[in-house]
Design a protein around this motif. Structure first.
Motif, PDB file in Angstrom:
ATOM      1  N   LEU A  69       0.863  -1.175   0.000  1.00 32.42           N
ATOM      2  CA  LEU A  69       0.000   0.000   0.000  1.00 32.42           C
ATOM      3  C   LEU A  69       0.900   1.225   0.000  1.00 32.42           C
ATOM      4  N   ALA A  70       0.583   2.208  -0.831  1.00 29.82           N
ATOM      5  CA  ALA A  70       1.279   3.492  -0.809  1.00 29.82           C
ATOM      6  C   ALA A  70       0.256   4.598  -0.602  1.00 29.82           C
TER       7      ALA A  70
ATOM      8  N   ASP B 155       0.207  -2.486  -4.918  1.00 27.37           N
ATOM      9  CA  ASP B 155      -1.114  -3.066  -5.164  1.00 27.37           C
ATOM     10  C   ASP B 155      -2.228  -2.049  -4.985  1.00 27.37           C
ATOM     11  N   THR B 156      -2.054  -1.161  -4.004  1.00 23.01           N
ATOM     12  CA  THR B 156      -3.057  -0.130  -3.742  1.00 23.01           C
ATOM     13  C   THR B 156      -2.357   1.201  -3.581  1.00 23.01           C
TER      14      THR B 156
ATOM     15  N   GLU C  35       3.847  -4.459   3.076  1.00 25.57           N
ATOM     16  CA  GLU C  35       4.630  -3.231   3.218  1.00 25.57           C
ATOM     17  C   GLU C  35       3.702  -2.045   3.024  1.00 25.57           C
ATOM     18  N   VAL C  36       3.889  -1.027   3.855  1.00 22.83           N
ATOM     19  CA  VAL C  36       3.089   0.189   3.783  1.00 22.83           C
ATOM     20  C   VAL C  36       4.035   1.366   3.576  1.00 22.83           C
ATOM     21  N   VAL C  37       3.734   2.193   2.585  1.00 20.89           N
ATOM     22  CA  VAL C  37       4.590   3.322   2.217  1.00 20.89           C
ATOM     23  C   VAL C  37       3.813   4.618   2.377  1.00 20.89           C
ATOM     24  N   VAL C  38       4.468   5.640   2.898  1.00 18.14           N
ATOM     25  CA  VAL C  38       3.942   7.004   2.844  1.00 18.14           C
ATOM     26  C   VAL C  38       4.946   7.853   2.075  1.00 18.14           C
ATOM     27  N   CYS C  39       4.448   8.700   1.197  1.00 13.91           N
ATOM     28  CA  CYS C  39       5.327   9.558   0.400  1.00 13.91           C
ATOM     29  C   CYS C  39       4.554  10.807   0.004  1.00 13.91           C
TER      30      CYS C  39
ATOM     31  N   VAL D 150       8.817   6.911   3.092  1.00 13.04           N
ATOM     32  CA  VAL D 150       9.149   5.971   4.158  1.00 13.04           C
ATOM     33  C   VAL D 150       8.315   4.707   3.972  1.00 13.04           C
ATOM     34  N   ALA D 151       8.959   3.557   4.102  1.00 10.37           N
ATOM     35  CA  ALA D 151       8.275   2.266   3.971  1.00 10.37           C
ATOM     36  C   ALA D 151       8.401   1.493   5.278  1.00 10.37           C
ATOM     37  N   PHE D 152       7.324   0.804   5.656  1.00  5.75           N
ATOM     38  CA  PHE D 152       7.274   0.094   6.928  1.00  5.75           C
ATOM     39  C   PHE D 152       6.949  -1.378   6.698  1.00  5.75           C
TER      40      PHE D 152
END
Length: 314
Positions: A4-5, A32-33, A84-88, A131-133
């Motif tokens: 997810l981003a 994917d999302t 994995e979850v990304v914020v950007c 940042v990816a978690f």
């Protein structure tokens, strides 16, 4: 691996600039999302384009990008459903056509969360524009409480200290480790330090007392921000895979941002298409900040602090 981003977006005219469209397409091809959280009053064409490629969330303009991250993460639902979850955000131009090389490389790194770059100014942290978690971080109390406790802040410096630096600090205190895609070489570090010395010399008046000399030296020895001091490393086969818009707009380390943009347009024509026009069209909305202002250095000191230039001979 499912990803997810959450991408934070803002544009003063409600438009979707070419470099932002490119980033959306690069992200959409690698996750994917994709959820885009915008604080702009979008034009109809921009809204339609984004809605075809992402889950679009529109909100009021407050709280900077971190509050967009929070709103987007809340809207995404069960974050533990992803590997994995990304914020950007949209504050940089991504030089690659896809995020796949970045994700593939970082999948080999034994860390809990990671970013494109990290910095040590204020305190060691992953720079928050990407940042990816890993899933065990997302499921942790340290991660969930950080977002639950978040309040909108209207001052940029407070956001940096409390949220950008604070997020990494919260995760480090919980025992998590981080890594970065961009790894500085000894040569990178030498050049960055020289550029910091130049920056410090042009941020200070001529020191006349011992206290002023000490302050000057401390400023010259501050940790550097790789997003600014090493921005030209994008020309090294995109080893640093982005250029920050603020670097092109303000050129704080005097890298010759005009020349840097010209070389990027030549090396990555599709990725940097429209960036020059965007800078020109929005210049009136982004005046030079006090932290970006440079002072003339006395001529006697210029040999000690020469203007550092990069070479395009790669």
């Amino acid at each position: 691996m499912s990803r997810l981003a959450v991408m934070a977006h803002f544009d003063v005219a409600g438009e979707l600039r070419p470099h932002v469209r490119g980033q959306v397409e690069a992200l959409a091809a690698s996750v994917d999302t994709l959820l885009v959280c915008t604080t702009a009053t979008l034009q109809d064409s921009a809204r339609a384009w984004l809605s075809e490629r992402s889950v679009l969330v529109e909100r009021a303009n407050y709280g900077y990008d971190f509050f967009s991250y929070k709103v987007g993460l809340d809207a995404a639902g069960d974050l533990t459903a992803y590997d994995e979850v990304v914020v950007c955000n949209d504050t940089y131009v991504f030089a690659l056509d896809s995020y796949d090389p970045v994700f593939e490389e970082m999948a080999t790194r034994p860390c809990d969360f990671w970013g494109l770059t990290g910095a040590e100014r204020v305190a060691p942290h992953i720079q928050s524009f990407f940042v990816a978690f890993r899933p065990w971080v997302v499921a942790s109390r340290a991660f969930t409480s950080f977002w639950e406790e978040m309040e909108p802040i209207s001052k940029r410096r407070q956001v940096i200290r409390r949220y950008e630096v604070g997020l990494s600090r919260r995760l480090y205190e919980a025992g998590f480790t981080s890594d970065t895609y961009f790894v500085e070489t000894p040569e990178d570090q030498r050049i960055a330090r020289e550029r910091m010395r130049w920056w410090a010399a042009h941020r200070s008046h001529f020191p006349r007392t011992r206290a002023e000399v000490r302050e000057w030296r401390e400023r010259a020895n501050e940790p550097w921000n790789p997003a600014r001091s090493l921005a030209d490393r994008v020309l090294d086969d995109a080893r640093l895979p982005y250029v920050k818009i603020d670097t092109l707009r303000y050129d704080p380390y005097n890298l010759d941002a005009k020349r840097l943009l010209e070389l990027c347009e030549r090396r990555f024509p599709q990725r940097f298409a429209g960036v020059r026009e965007f800078l020109d069209e929005t210049a009136q909305y982004y005046p030079l900040r006090d932290t970006e202002r440079l002072l003339p250095t006395p001529l006697a000191l210029e040999p000690l602090f020469p203007r550092v230039r990069y070479s395009d001979a790669r």
